[in-house]
Design an enzyme around this catalytic site. Structure first.
Site, PDB file in Angstrom:
ATOM      1  N   VAL A 124       0.798  -1.220   0.000  1.00  0.00           N
ATOM      2  CA  VAL A 124       0.000   0.000   0.000  1.00  0.00           C
ATOM      3  C   VAL A 124       0.845   1.291   0.000  1.00  0.00           C
ATOM      4  O   VAL A 124       0.332   2.353  -0.325  1.00  0.00           O
ATOM      5  CB  VAL A 124      -0.984  -0.041   1.203  1.00  0.00           C
ATOM      6  CG1 VAL A 124      -0.283   0.354   2.494  1.00  0.00           C
ATOM      7  CG2 VAL A 124      -2.211   0.820   0.961  1.00  0.00           C
ATOM      8  N   TYR A 125       2.123   1.201   0.317  1.00  0.00           N
ATOM      9  CA  TYR A 125       2.950   2.423   0.360  1.00  0.00           C
ATOM     10  C   TYR A 125       3.031   3.044  -1.037  1.00  0.00           C
ATOM     11  O   TYR A 125       3.539   2.428  -1.974  1.00  0.00           O
ATOM     12  CB  TYR A 125       4.363   2.127   0.869  1.00  0.00           C
ATOM     13  CG  TYR A 125       4.450   1.660   2.308  1.00  0.00           C
ATOM     14  CD1 TYR A 125       3.375   1.793   3.188  1.00  0.00           C
ATOM     15  CD2 TYR A 125       5.619   1.089   2.790  1.00  0.00           C
ATOM     16  CE1 TYR A 125       3.469   1.362   4.501  1.00  0.00           C
ATOM     17  CE2 TYR A 125       5.719   0.655   4.109  1.00  0.00           C
ATOM     18  CZ  TYR A 125       4.638   0.787   4.957  1.00  0.00           C
ATOM     19  OH  TYR A 125       4.751   0.352   6.249  1.00  0.00           O
ATOM     20  N   SER A 126       2.566   4.266  -1.138  1.00  0.00           N
ATOM     21  CA  SER A 126       2.438   4.951  -2.436  1.00  0.00           C
ATOM     22  C   SER A 126       1.734   4.042  -3.450  1.00  0.00           C
ATOM     23  O   SER A 126       2.022   4.088  -4.647  1.00  0.00           O
ATOM     24  CB  SER A 126       3.795   5.419  -2.978  1.00  0.00           C
ATOM     25  OG  SER A 126       4.314   6.475  -2.187  1.00  0.00           O
TER      26      SER A 126
END
Lengths: 167, 177
Positions: free
Chosen positions: B104-106
């Site tokens: 989900v990071y960026s």
């Protein structure tokens, strides 16, 4: 997550012959130590590697209280939710890190990381870096030893916190 | 169990003690300490994996503009790939072999940058990458969560973004919140 939930997940995995979880990524630092009640002893007992996130508490443990934060400290909304409600109670702990950093002439982050690294249950804190010195400072923390007296002083002002980082 | 647990706390490489000179000046201290400190490694729990005692968190590498409909998640401070790459190079040089990211990071960009950088700077058989599943990756049903369907789909997607195959490089760390 709560320690009982983790113990339950491991139990379910075992009962079904599935893979058990081998590591726990939990929220653990000098201003959030609720994990010491159940999760850290559970993981230590079960040989689960701890890889704490936010070991520097979104930067609060990485600089002098009066110093300016990074862009992240202004824009990380989740980070702000973690420490805002207990900011006043955390102030003496942050001040203790500041004092020791100045006494020993070391970066604040190294004091906070050395405190985590001295704990045999902690495999590796997860450190973010948006400036090269963040990364280099973190690695250099491996060479910092804290005395018993220093650890006692760092830990003494801590008070119980409401759960932060999961619900 | 107890015997294996003993292995887990074993220090593999000792840390070189600091000399008193290295504490002379604060600005200087960080740099000097690095030269003198040796990376330490540990077993990750009861696994046989050996990881550095500092794990580089990769949430700050990605795309400050990344967004999906229906989510207010933003990583406005994130460094784009060009700015992020030197951190991976330096981390490898410092002995770090443990990297943490999440699908989900960026919204995937962190994994892509991490994967590309480590393919370039690291020996894939040495590094351990932890990633996560749970966060919402797209609007609509099954866009996130920890159903079997979501987990299997997201692990495939993560491996693709990281540019690797399981077993060799990826330790999938399932974060349950």
């Amino acid at each position: 997550m709560h320690a009982w939930q983790f113990a339950k997940a491991q139990h379910v995995a075992e009962r079904h012959g599935w893979s058990r979880f081998v590591s726990m990524q939990n929220h653990y630092n000098l201003i959030y130590r609720e994990e010491e009640r159940e999760m850290v002893p559970l993981c230590r007992d079960q040989g689960i590697g701890l890889i704490p996130w936010s070991p520097l508490a979104r930067g609060y443990l990485a600089r002098a209280p009066e110093a300016k934060g990074t862009k992240r400290s202004e824009t990380d909304r989740f980070g702000r939710t973690l420490y805002s409600s207990m900011a006043q109670a955390d102030q003496p702990v942050v001040a203790g890190v500041d004092k020791l950093a100045k006494t020993r002439n070391l970066p604040h982050a190294q004091i906070a990381l050395a405190w985590l690294l001295r704990n045999a249950a902690v495999t590796a804190p997860i450190v973010g870096a948006t400036k090269m010195e963040h990364l280099e400072t973190a690695v250099a923390a491996l060479g910092v030893q804290l005395s018993k007296e220093e650890v006692t002083a760092l830990e003494a002002p801590y008070v119980a916190h409401p759960i932060a980082g999961f619900s | 169990m107890r015997e294996v647990a003993g292995l887990w706390s074993g220090r593999i490489m000792p840390c070189v003690p600091l000399s008193s000179e290295s504490r002379l000046s604060r600005g200087h201290a960080a740099r000097m300490l690095i030269m003198e400190a040796t990376m330490e490694y540990r077993r990750l729990g009861n696994t046989g994996l050996t990881v550095s005692r500092i794990c580089l968190g990769c949430m700050s590498y990605g795309d400050p503009a990344a967004t999906i409909a229906g989510s207010n998640l933003r990583w406005e401070w994130a460094l784009k790939e060009d700015a992020a790459r030197p951190f991976f190079k330096r981390a490898i040089d410092l002995g770090i072999n443990f990297f943490d990211t999440a699908n989900v990071y960026s919204f995937g960009a962190s994994e892509e940058i991490t994967g590309r950088a480590l393919r370039e700077f690291a020996r894939r058989e040495e590094v351990v990458i932890a990633t996560k599943v749970w966060g919402v990756m797209r609007p609509g049903p099954n866009g996130g969560g920890l159903s079997r369907k979501a987990i299997l789909h997201e692990i495939d997607a993560s491996l693709k973004r990281l540019g690797t195959d399981p077993g060799r490089l990826v330790h999938a760390c399932l974060a349950i919140r």
